[in-house]
Design a protein around this motif. Structure first.
Motif, PDB file in Angstrom:
ATOM      1  N   GLY A 137       0.814  -1.204   0.000  1.00 22.96           N
ATOM      2  CA  GLY A 137       0.000   0.000   0.000  1.00 22.96           C
ATOM      3  C   GLY A 137       0.851   1.259   0.000  1.00 22.96           C
ATOM      4  N   ILE A 138       1.956   1.229   0.738  1.00 22.31           N
ATOM      5  CA  ILE A 138       2.879   2.364   0.763  1.00 22.31           C
ATOM      6  C   ILE A 138       3.494   2.575  -0.611  1.00 22.31           C
ATOM      7  CG2 ILE A 138       5.118   3.140   1.646  1.00 22.31           C
ATOM      8  CD1 ILE A 138       4.334   1.929   4.343  1.00 22.31           C
ATOM      9  N   LEU A 139       3.899   1.486  -1.254  1.00 13.42           N
ATOM     10  CA  LEU A 139       4.490   1.596  -2.592  1.00 13.42           C
ATOM     11  C   LEU A 139       3.479   2.151  -3.595  1.00 13.42           C
ATOM     12  CD1 LEU A 139       6.584  -1.703  -2.832  1.00 13.42           C
ATOM     13  CD2 LEU A 139       7.351   0.598  -2.211  1.00 13.42           C
ATOM     14  N   GLN A 140       2.205   1.776  -3.428  1.00 15.59           N
ATOM     15  CA  GLN A 140       1.168   2.300  -4.309  1.00 15.59           C
ATOM     16  C   GLN A 140       0.998   3.802  -4.106  1.00 15.59           C
ATOM     17  OE1 GLN A 140      -0.762   0.682  -6.841  1.00 15.59           O
ATOM     18  NE2 GLN A 140      -1.006   2.886  -7.216  1.00 15.59           N
ATOM     19  N   LEU A 141       1.049   4.242  -2.857  1.00 15.10           N
ATOM     20  CA  LEU A 141       0.959   5.673  -2.569  1.00 15.10           C
ATOM     21  C   LEU A 141       2.124   6.430  -3.209  1.00 15.10           C
ATOM     22  CD1 LEU A 141      -0.129   5.566   1.186  1.00 15.10           C
ATOM     23  CD2 LEU A 141      -1.436   6.639  -0.677  1.00 15.10           C
ATOM     24  N   ILE A 142       3.313   5.847  -3.138  1.00 16.17           N
ATOM     25  CA  ILE A 142       4.484   6.496  -3.738  1.00 16.17           C
ATOM     26  C   ILE A 142       4.338   6.566  -5.255  1.00 16.17           C
ATOM     27  CG2 ILE A 142       6.968   6.278  -4.123  1.00 16.17           C
ATOM     28  CD1 ILE A 142       7.147   5.022  -1.324  1.00 16.17           C
ATOM     29  N   ASP A 143       3.851   5.481  -5.868  1.00 14.29           N
ATOM     30  CA  ASP A 143       3.646   5.484  -7.319  1.00 14.29           C
ATOM     31  C   ASP A 143       2.641   6.566  -7.733  1.00 14.29           C
ATOM     32  OD1 ASP A 143       5.412   3.431  -7.732  1.00 14.29           O
ATOM     33  OD2 ASP A 143       3.904   1.850  -7.830  1.00 14.29           O
ATOM     34  N   THR A 144       1.554   6.680  -6.970  1.00 12.50           N
ATOM     35  CA  THR A 144       0.533   7.679  -7.286  1.00 12.50           C
ATOM     36  C   THR A 144       1.088   9.093  -7.095  1.00 12.50           C
ATOM     37  OG1 THR A 144      -1.190   6.144  -6.557  1.00 12.50           O
ATOM     38  CG2 THR A 144      -1.814   8.448  -6.792  1.00 12.50           C
ATOM     39  N   ALA A 145       1.854   9.287  -6.016  1.00 15.48           N
ATOM     40  CA  ALA A 145       2.477  10.597  -5.781  1.00 15.48           C
ATOM     41  C   ALA A 145       3.415  10.959  -6.925  1.00 15.48           C
ATOM     42  CB  ALA A 145       3.229  10.585  -4.456  1.00 15.48           C
ATOM     43  N   SER A 146       4.139   9.975  -7.425  1.00 17.66           N
ATOM     44  CA  SER A 146       5.061  10.206  -8.537  1.00 17.66           C
ATOM     45  C   SER A 146       4.307  10.588  -9.810  1.00 17.66           C
ATOM     46  CB  SER A 146       5.906   8.949  -8.787  1.00 17.66           C
ATOM     47  OG  SER A 146       6.804   9.148  -9.855  1.00 17.66           O
ATOM     48  N   LEU A 147       3.225   9.875 -10.097  1.00 14.35           N
ATOM     49  CA  LEU A 147       2.434  10.171 -11.297  1.00 14.35           C
ATOM     50  C   LEU A 147       1.838  11.570 -11.244  1.00 14.35           C
ATOM     51  CD1 LEU A 147       0.574   6.763 -11.794  1.00 14.35           C
ATOM     52  CD2 LEU A 147       2.355   7.725 -13.258  1.00 14.35           C
ATOM     53  N   ASN A 148       1.531  12.037 -10.032  1.00 11.44           N
ATOM     54  CA  ASN A 148       0.915  13.354  -9.876  1.00 11.44           C
ATOM     55  C   ASN A 148       1.918  14.484  -9.660  1.00 11.44           C
ATOM     56  OD1 ASN A 148      -1.977  12.896 -10.137  1.00 11.44           O
ATOM     57  ND2 ASN A 148      -1.807  11.661  -8.299  1.00 11.44           N
ATOM     58  N   GLY A 149       3.219  14.158  -9.707  1.00 15.15           N
ATOM     59  CA  GLY A 149       4.232  15.207  -9.666  1.00 15.15           C
ATOM     60  C   GLY A 149       4.744  15.587  -8.288  1.00 15.15           C
ATOM     61  N   PHE A 150       4.519  14.737  -7.267  1.00 13.94           N
ATOM     62  CA  PHE A 150       4.942  15.075  -5.908  1.00 13.94           C
ATOM     63  C   PHE A 150       6.279  14.445  -5.515  1.00 13.94           C
ATOM     64  CE2 PHE A 150       0.409  15.884  -5.746  1.00 13.94           C
ATOM     65  CZ  PHE A 150       0.325  17.050  -4.993  1.00 13.94           C
ATOM     66  N   VAL A 151       6.922  13.719  -6.419  1.00  7.13           N
ATOM     67  CA  VAL A 151       8.158  13.005  -6.100  1.00  7.13           C
ATOM     68  C   VAL A 151       9.320  13.621  -6.860  1.00  7.13           C
ATOM     69  CG1 VAL A 151       9.385  10.804  -6.213  1.00  7.13           C
ATOM     70  CG2 VAL A 151       6.957  10.850  -5.580  1.00  7.13           C
ATOM     71  N   THR A 152      10.413  13.889  -6.135  1.00  7.91           N
ATOM     72  CA  THR A 152      11.644  14.398  -6.732  1.00  7.91           C
ATOM     73  C   THR A 152      12.748  13.388  -6.489  1.00  7.91           C
ATOM     74  OG1 THR A 152      10.999  16.690  -6.290  1.00  7.91           O
ATOM     75  CG2 THR A 152      13.328  16.279  -6.730  1.00  7.91           C
ATOM     76  N   VAL A 153      13.442  12.997  -7.539  1.00 11.14           N
ATOM     77  CA  VAL A 153      14.580  12.080  -7.409  1.00 11.14           C
ATOM     78  C   VAL A 153      15.786  12.888  -6.970  1.00 11.14           C
ATOM     79  CG1 VAL A 153      16.110  10.443  -8.579  1.00 11.14           C
ATOM     80  CG2 VAL A 153      13.661  10.490  -9.137  1.00 11.14           C
ATOM     81  N   MET A 154      16.322  12.567  -5.784  1.00 13.94           N
ATOM     82  CA  MET A 154      17.475  13.285  -5.254  1.00 13.94           C
ATOM     83  C   MET A 154      18.792  12.704  -5.768  1.00 13.94           C
ATOM     84  SD  MET A 154      15.625  15.364  -3.620  1.00 13.94           S
ATOM     85  CE  MET A 154      16.865  16.320  -2.735  1.00 13.94           C
ATOM     86  N   SER A 155      18.832  11.374  -5.905  1.00 14.53           N
ATOM     87  CA  SER A 155      20.017  10.718  -6.457  1.00 14.53           C
ATOM     88  C   SER A 155      19.615   9.353  -6.996  1.00 14.53           C
ATOM     89  CB  SER A 155      21.117  10.559  -5.397  1.00 14.53           C
ATOM     90  OG  SER A 155      20.703   9.656  -4.386  1.00 14.53           O
ATOM     91  N   ASN A 156      20.353   8.909  -8.003  1.00 10.79           N
ATOM     92  CA  ASN A 156      20.113   7.605  -8.619  1.00 10.79           C
ATOM     93  C   ASN A 156      21.441   7.071  -9.126  1.00 10.79           C
ATOM     94  OD1 ASN A 156      19.369   5.384 -10.112  1.00 10.79           O
ATOM     95  ND2 ASN A 156      17.677   6.384 -11.169  1.00 10.79           N
ATOM     96  N   THR A 157      21.939   6.039  -8.444  1.00 13.31           N
ATOM     97  CA  THR A 157      23.233   5.451  -8.819  1.00 13.31           C
ATOM     98  C   THR A 157      23.061   4.087  -9.480  1.00 13.31           C
ATOM     99  OG1 THR A 157      23.469   4.482  -6.584  1.00 13.31           O
ATOM    100  CG2 THR A 157      24.439   6.671  -6.967  1.00 13.31           C
ATOM    101  N   VAL A 158      21.837   3.767  -9.877  1.00 16.01           N
ATOM    102  CA  VAL A 158      21.580   2.500 -10.561  1.00 16.01           C
ATOM    103  C   VAL A 158      22.094   2.635 -12.004  1.00 16.01           C
ATOM    104  CG1 VAL A 158      19.834   0.849 -11.306  1.00 16.01           C
ATOM    105  CG2 VAL A 158      19.610   2.016  -9.116  1.00 16.01           C
ATOM    106  N   PRO A 159      22.924   1.716 -12.469  1.00 15.41           N
ATOM    107  CA  PRO A 159      23.448   1.820 -13.846  1.00 15.41           C
ATOM    108  C   PRO A 159      22.325   1.797 -14.880  1.00 15.41           C
ATOM    109  CG  PRO A 159      24.672   0.195 -12.568  1.00 15.41           C
ATOM    110  CD  PRO A 159      23.497   0.571 -11.742  1.00 15.41           C
TER     111      PRO A 159
END
Length: 274
Positions: free
Chosen positions: A252-274
């Motif tokens: 449920g938490i992951l779903q909330l994060i996905d929805t927040a991302s789709l609606n523009g509330f998530v900012t990626v601070m860092s991403n070190t995944v190749p």
């Protein structure tokens, strides 16, 4: 001929004045973020009507349909309403809306002001923009600026920040309300290691609720077990308590994060995944 044209003209006037005014240029902003919607708000009887899903998601309101009845809940507030009816029930008390909720293009429209103010938001309308400011989350009397969410993969990791008050409150409450029995600290690894020793718990994600200076007020870590142990644990690192946790709540938490991302509330601070 003049009478014919007069009749047509009069008919057009009646249609225009009796139909909702479409808000093609309207915008909906929640906590400063412009919300995308597949249908536009519209004005009906001098009230701004908005699609229920858009608002419920971004104010942190849970929506449940039961036949023709809609139940909205957030914290200790519960509202039930029905399509095409003025009366709503809020925490057991009946109230009357100026405009009835209705269905259009497979979307339920409700008066935005009623919905936002019911769930503790300030709302204004100016120059074609409807702006809703939600109440911030406070933890131990400290105002939360953002929720920082970190997870690691086989190579690298990702750090994101969620800035929507409604989402942060919903995620915090999901942690608090779904903790199971308290247990002793297990053998665990700070982050995924390969191979993971059988019987250990490996860290899957870290959630920090940040204050205005980006310091962590409250932190929860989620762990998965290996071998035959099964299950999910949450480590409240602030209090140094371990709890059995619900995997349904984790999803449920992951779903909330996905929805927040789709609606523009998530900012990626860092991403070190190749």
């Amino acid at each position: 001929m003049k009478k014919v044209f007069s009749g047509i003209f009069l008919g057009l006037i009646l249609i225009m004045t009796s139909s909702p005014a479409y808000a093609a240029d309207f915008q909906i902003k929640v906590d400063g973020v412009t919300i995308a919607s597949d249908v536009n708000p519209e004005v009906k009887s001098n009230r701004t009507m908005v699609p229920l899903r858009v608002i419920s998601e971004n104010l942190g309101v849970n929506v449940v349909w039961t036949d023709a009845q809609i139940t909205l809940t957030k914290n200790d507030i519960q509202v039930t309403l029905k399509l095409n009816r003025n009366q709503v029930v809020k925490n057991g008390k009946t109230e009357t809306l100026d405009v009835k909720p209705y269905m259009k293009n497979n979307r339920t429209f409700v008066p935005m002001r009623f919905l936002a103010e019911t769930f503790g938001s300030n709302i204004t309308y100016k120059n074609g923009t409807v702006t809703a400011e939600t109440q911030p989350l406070f933890i131990d009397g400290i105002k939360v600026k953002a929720l920082q969410y970190e997870y690691h993969m086989t190579l690298g990791g990702v750090v994101q920040q969620i800035n929507g008050n409604g989402y942060n409150e919903a995620i915090y409450n999901t942690f608090i309300k779904n903790n199971g029995s308290k247990i002793e600290a297990p053998t665990y690894n700070p982050w995924d290691s390969h191979p993971i020793p059988v019987g250990d718990y490996d860290k899957n994600a870290q959630f920090d609720f940040l204050d205005q200076d980006s310091n962590s007020i409250k932190r929860f870590d989620i762990y998965f077990s290996t071998g035959d142990l099964g299950g999910v644990l949450v480590h409240d690192t602030t209090a140094n308590h371990w709890y059995v946790y619900s995997d349904t709540a984790r999803l449920g938490i992951l779903q909330l994060i996905d929805t927040a991302s789709l609606n523009g509330f998530v900012t990626v601070m860092s991403n070190t995944v190749p």
